[in-house]
Design a protein around this motif. Structure first.
Motif, PDB file in Angstrom:
ATOM      1  N   GLU A 135       0.823  -1.212   0.000  1.00 37.27           N
ATOM      2  CA  GLU A 135       0.000   0.000   0.000  1.00 37.27           C
ATOM      3  C   GLU A 135       0.856   1.260   0.000  1.00 37.27           C
ATOM      4  OE1 GLU A 135      -3.706  -1.785   2.697  1.00 37.27           O
ATOM      5  OE2 GLU A 135      -2.435  -0.159   3.456  1.00 37.27           O
ATOM      6  N   LEU A 136       1.966   1.208   0.700  1.00 35.20           N
ATOM      7  CA  LEU A 136       2.795   2.402   0.902  1.00 35.20           C
ATOM      8  C   LEU A 136       3.873   2.599  -0.156  1.00 35.20           C
ATOM      9  CD1 LEU A 136       3.405   2.465   4.755  1.00 35.20           C
ATOM     10  CD2 LEU A 136       2.600   4.376   3.378  1.00 35.20           C
ATOM     11  N   ALA A 137       4.209   1.572  -0.879  1.00 29.93           N
ATOM     12  CA  ALA A 137       5.399   1.604  -1.725  1.00 29.93           C
ATOM     13  C   ALA A 137       5.418   2.793  -2.667  1.00 29.93           C
ATOM     14  CB  ALA A 137       5.506   0.300  -2.507  1.00 29.93           C
ATOM     15  N   ALA A 182       7.963   6.039  -2.532  1.00 30.21           N
ATOM     16  CA  ALA A 182       8.873   6.239  -3.659  1.00 30.21           C
ATOM     17  C   ALA A 182       8.795   7.667  -4.192  1.00 30.21           C
ATOM     18  CB  ALA A 182       8.548   5.250  -4.769  1.00 30.21           C
ATOM     19  N   ARG A 183       7.618   8.287  -4.107  1.00 33.41           N
ATOM     20  CA  ARG A 183       7.444   9.655  -4.621  1.00 33.41           C
ATOM     21  C   ARG A 183       7.750  10.717  -3.568  1.00 33.41           C
ATOM     22  NH1 ARG A 183       2.508   7.357  -6.548  1.00 33.41           N
ATOM     23  NH2 ARG A 183       1.402   8.457  -4.871  1.00 33.41           N
ATOM     24  N   ARG A 241       9.832  -2.841   4.648  1.00 29.13           N
ATOM     25  CA  ARG A 241       9.269  -3.313   3.387  1.00 29.13           C
ATOM     26  C   ARG A 241       9.328  -2.245   2.290  1.00 29.13           C
ATOM     27  NH1 ARG A 241       7.965  -8.785   2.996  1.00 29.13           N
ATOM     28  NH2 ARG A 241       6.687  -8.126   1.243  1.00 29.13           N
ATOM     29  N   VAL A 242       9.358  -0.973   2.692  1.00 30.09           N
ATOM     30  CA  VAL A 242       9.375   0.105   1.691  1.00 30.09           C
ATOM     31  C   VAL A 242      10.718   0.835   1.669  1.00 30.09           C
ATOM     32  CG1 VAL A 242       6.886   0.404   1.719  1.00 30.09           C
ATOM     33  CG2 VAL A 242       8.283   1.721   3.317  1.00 30.09           C
ATOM     34  N   GLY A 243      11.735   0.248   2.256  1.00 30.23           N
ATOM     35  CA  GLY A 243      13.080   0.804   2.176  1.00 30.23           C
ATOM     36  C   GLY A 243      13.384   1.930   3.140  1.00 30.23           C
ATOM     37  N   LEU A 244      12.563   2.095   4.183  1.00 32.00           N
ATOM     38  CA  LEU A 244      12.838   3.095   5.213  1.00 32.00           C
ATOM     39  C   LEU A 244      13.467   2.408   6.409  1.00 32.00           C
ATOM     40  CD1 LEU A 244       9.512   5.167   5.236  1.00 32.00           C
ATOM     41  CD2 LEU A 244      11.629   5.681   4.003  1.00 32.00           C
ATOM     42  N   GLU A 245      14.521   3.002   6.924  1.00 30.85           N
ATOM     43  CA  GLU A 245      15.198   2.398   8.079  1.00 30.85           C
ATOM     44  C   GLU A 245      14.755   3.078   9.361  1.00 30.85           C
ATOM     45  OE1 GLU A 245      19.623   1.211   9.789  1.00 30.85           O
ATOM     46  OE2 GLU A 245      19.442   2.278   7.882  1.00 30.85           O
ATOM     47  N   TRP A 257       9.202  13.359  -1.113  1.00 33.94           N
ATOM     48  CA  TRP A 257      10.355  14.231  -0.953  1.00 33.94           C
ATOM     49  C   TRP A 257       9.885  15.533  -0.323  1.00 33.94           C
ATOM     50  CZ3 TRP A 257      15.284  13.316  -0.797  1.00 33.94           C
ATOM     51  CH2 TRP A 257      16.156  14.399  -0.735  1.00 33.94           C
ATOM     52  N   PRO A 258      10.571  16.034   0.679  1.00 38.48           N
ATOM     53  CA  PRO A 258      11.806  15.495   1.259  1.00 38.48           C
ATOM     54  C   PRO A 258      11.564  14.193   2.020  1.00 38.48           C
ATOM     55  CG  PRO A 258      10.991  17.285   2.590  1.00 38.48           C
ATOM     56  CD  PRO A 258      10.115  17.248   1.361  1.00 38.48           C
ATOM     57  N   GLU A 259      12.649  13.665   2.571  1.00 41.22           N
ATOM     58  CA  GLU A 259      12.587  12.340   3.194  1.00 41.22           C
ATOM     59  C   GLU A 259      11.606  12.282   4.369  1.00 41.22           C
ATOM     60  OE1 GLU A 259      16.818  13.774   5.003  1.00 41.22           O
ATOM     61  OE2 GLU A 259      16.694  11.757   4.216  1.00 41.22           O
ATOM     62  N   GLN A 260      11.394  13.438   5.011  1.00 40.91           N
ATOM     63  CA  GLN A 260      10.443  13.464   6.125  1.00 40.91           C
ATOM     64  C   GLN A 260       9.035  13.095   5.666  1.00 40.91           C
ATOM     65  OE1 GLN A 260      12.756  15.675   5.424  1.00 40.91           O
ATOM     66  NE2 GLN A 260      13.517  16.782   7.228  1.00 40.91           N
ATOM     67  N   ASP A 261       8.715  13.386   4.385  1.00 40.51           N
ATOM     68  CA  ASP A 261       7.376  13.071   3.884  1.00 40.51           C
ATOM     69  C   ASP A 261       7.149  11.558   3.816  1.00 40.51           C
ATOM     70  OD1 ASP A 261       6.755  15.705   3.721  1.00 40.51           O
ATOM     71  OD2 ASP A 261       6.861  15.856   1.536  1.00 40.51           O
ATOM     72  N   ALA A 262       8.218  10.813   3.567  1.00 43.16           N
ATOM     73  CA  ALA A 262       8.092   9.354   3.555  1.00 43.16           C
ATOM     74  C   ALA A 262       7.704   8.854   4.944  1.00 43.16           C
ATOM     75  CB  ALA A 262       9.407   8.715   3.102  1.00 43.16           C
ATOM     76  N   LEU A 263       8.310   9.422   5.974  1.00 47.78           N
ATOM     77  CA  LEU A 263       7.978   9.030   7.343  1.00 47.78           C
ATOM     78  C   LEU A 263       6.540   9.420   7.675  1.00 47.78           C
ATOM     79  CD1 LEU A 263       9.109   7.786   9.960  1.00 47.78           C
ATOM     80  CD2 LEU A 263       9.745  10.105  10.677  1.00 47.78           C
ATOM     81  N   ARG A 264       6.118  10.594   7.209  1.00 46.55           N
ATOM     82  CA  ARG A 264       4.737  11.028   7.463  1.00 46.55           C
ATOM     83  C   ARG A 264       3.740  10.102   6.769  1.00 46.55           C
ATOM     84  NH1 ARG A 264       7.217  16.186   6.245  1.00 46.55           N
ATOM     85  NH2 ARG A 264       7.702  17.273   8.191  1.00 46.55           N
ATOM     86  N   SER A 265       4.077   9.621   5.578  1.00 43.89           N
ATOM     87  CA  SER A 265       3.188   8.693   4.873  1.00 43.89           C
ATOM     88  C   SER A 265       3.036   7.401   5.661  1.00 43.89           C
ATOM     89  CB  SER A 265       3.743   8.391   3.474  1.00 43.89           C
ATOM     90  OG  SER A 265       3.702   9.545   2.660  1.00 43.89           O
ATOM     91  N   LEU A 266       4.146   6.897   6.196  1.00 40.12           N
ATOM     92  CA  LEU A 266       4.103   5.693   7.029  1.00 40.12           C
ATOM     93  C   LEU A 266       3.238   5.924   8.258  1.00 40.12           C
ATOM     94  CD1 LEU A 266       5.260   2.828   7.832  1.00 40.12           C
ATOM     95  CD2 LEU A 266       7.055   4.091   9.032  1.00 40.12           C
ATOM     96  N   ALA A 267       3.457   7.043   8.932  1.00 39.48           N
ATOM     97  CA  ALA A 267       2.718   7.338  10.163  1.00 39.48           C
ATOM     98  C   ALA A 267       1.224   7.489   9.881  1.00 39.48           C
ATOM     99  CB  ALA A 267       3.272   8.608  10.799  1.00 39.48           C
ATOM    100  N   PHE A 268       0.873   8.140   8.777  1.00 44.62           N
ATOM    101  CA  PHE A 268      -0.543   8.336   8.447  1.00 44.62           C
ATOM    102  C   PHE A 268      -1.196   7.006   8.104  1.00 44.62           C
ATOM    103  CE2 PHE A 268      -4.218   9.370   5.861  1.00 44.62           C
ATOM    104  CZ  PHE A 268      -4.786  10.417   6.566  1.00 44.62           C
ATOM    105  N   SER A 269      -0.493   6.167   7.369  1.00 52.22           N
ATOM    106  CA  SER A 269      -1.048   4.879   6.976  1.00 52.22           C
ATOM    107  C   SER A 269      -1.351   4.014   8.188  1.00 52.22           C
ATOM    108  CB  SER A 269      -0.087   4.149   6.036  1.00 52.22           C
ATOM    109  OG  SER A 269      -0.544   2.838   5.764  1.00 52.22           O
ATOM    110  N   LEU A 270      -0.369   3.833   9.055  1.00 51.60           N
ATOM    111  CA  LEU A 270      -0.546   2.924  10.186  1.00 51.60           C
ATOM    112  C   LEU A 270      -1.315   3.569  11.334  1.00 51.60           C
ATOM    113  CD1 LEU A 270       2.888   1.063  10.302  1.00 51.60           C
ATOM    114  CD2 LEU A 270       0.820   0.492   9.036  1.00 51.60           C
ATOM    115  N   GLY A 271      -1.041   4.841  11.604  1.00 55.40           N
ATOM    116  CA  GLY A 271      -1.678   5.487  12.743  1.00 55.40           C
ATOM    117  C   GLY A 271      -3.087   5.979  12.477  1.00 55.40           C
TER     118      GLY A 271
END
Length: 279
Positions: free
Chosen positions: A55-57, A61-62, A122-126, A64-78
């Motif tokens: 769902e998140l991949a 991948a799109r 799974r989506v390449g975020l550490e 930017w900046p990198e903080q937006d990737a973390l926000r996408s993860l947080a919004f999806s799960l939280g």
């Protein structure tokens, strides 16, 4: 007492015992959950993690900046999947188990963080675990410095300064100690923290059979710890295992501090009496 460290079905726990750094952390946590549910099917949890990654991949991948990737993860799960916690979660042992977190949407800071870390991978975020004193967090490195995600609070994101201020207000730690507490935690210490959460709940609820399984794992992970062996001895007596209690208490009496001698002697005598009734 020599520990049976075979754990034939627990491949990741065996790696922890041998201090192997190559740990599948979600699977290691599921191995703990299997103590409470011997027929547990790990695939339901691993499939859920894989589905959240799919769902998140594209979003990650799109991003930017990198903080937006973390926000996408947080919004999806939280938000989308409603994962979070509250104070009542701390009194439920099952909410330390990843499968139950997925089923209920609720968990402890550690179990929720492990799920976040697994989906992130799974989506390449550490994301790395952070064993902060007031609440377990996850840490994400950016070019502007680390960000910290609080899975227990629904995926809220905090800066280094936020976390330092919060820990300072809630503890007596020095700035150096606070900085150290915000460092990435190794998988072994994450599993130990999860086990300690379970230990506290089972003790409060007087669930001695499950407490024995948890304490046995803690003592196996820390075989040189007098405290963990002593606690295993005391749990053995409460879990109606007088033979193990006699053996463990006898060992503890050889090395215990003087201020514990009288109490442990009393417990040893109780264990001997209980064992005699079994024979």
């Amino acid at each position: 007492m020599p520990f049976d460290v075979s754990y034939d079905c627990d491949t990741e726990f065996v790696r922890l015992l041998s201090r192997d750094a190559r740990i599948d952390l979600p699977r290691a946590c599921l191995e703990l959950a299997r103590d409470a549910s011997p027929a547990l099917d790990f695939r339901q949890t691993t499939d859920w993690i894989a589905a959240r990654g799919e769902e998140l991949a594209a979003k990650v991948a799109r991003a930017w900046p990198e903080q937006d990737a973390l926000r996408s993860l947080a919004f999806s799960l939280g938000t989308d999947h409603g994962l979070g916690g509250n104070e009542r979660c701390r009194d439920r042992a099952d909410l330390s188990y990843l499968n139950r977190v997925i089923e209920t949407g609720m968990g402890t800071p550690v179990s929720l963080s492990v799920l976040y870390m697994a989906v992130a991978e799974r989506v390449g975020l550490e994301l790395t675990g952070v064993a902060a004193p007031t609440r377990f967090l996850t840490r994400f490195e950016t070019t502007d410095g680390p960000l910290f995600l609080d899975a227990y609070d629904g995926g809220t994101i905090h800066t280094w300064q936020d976390c330092v201020a919060r820990i300072s207000a809630e503890s007596d730690l020095s700035p150096e100690q606070i900085a150290l507490s915000l460092s990435p935690a190794e998988p072994r210490s994450i599993v130990v923290r999860m086990l300690n959460d379970l230990k506290q709940v089972h003790t409060r609820m007087r669930n001695w059979d499950q407490s024995w399984l948890v304490q046995y794992r803690l003592a196996a992970l820390m075989p040189s710890s007098y405290r963990e062996r002593r606690d295993l001895a005391l749990v053995a007596l409460k879990a109606n295992k007088p033979g193990e209690a006699v053996e463990l208490l006898g060992f503890c009496l050889k090395t215990c501090p003087s201020n514990e001698q009288a109490y442990l002697t009393e417990q040893y005598d109780n264990a001997c009496g209980a064992l005699a009734k079994c024979n």
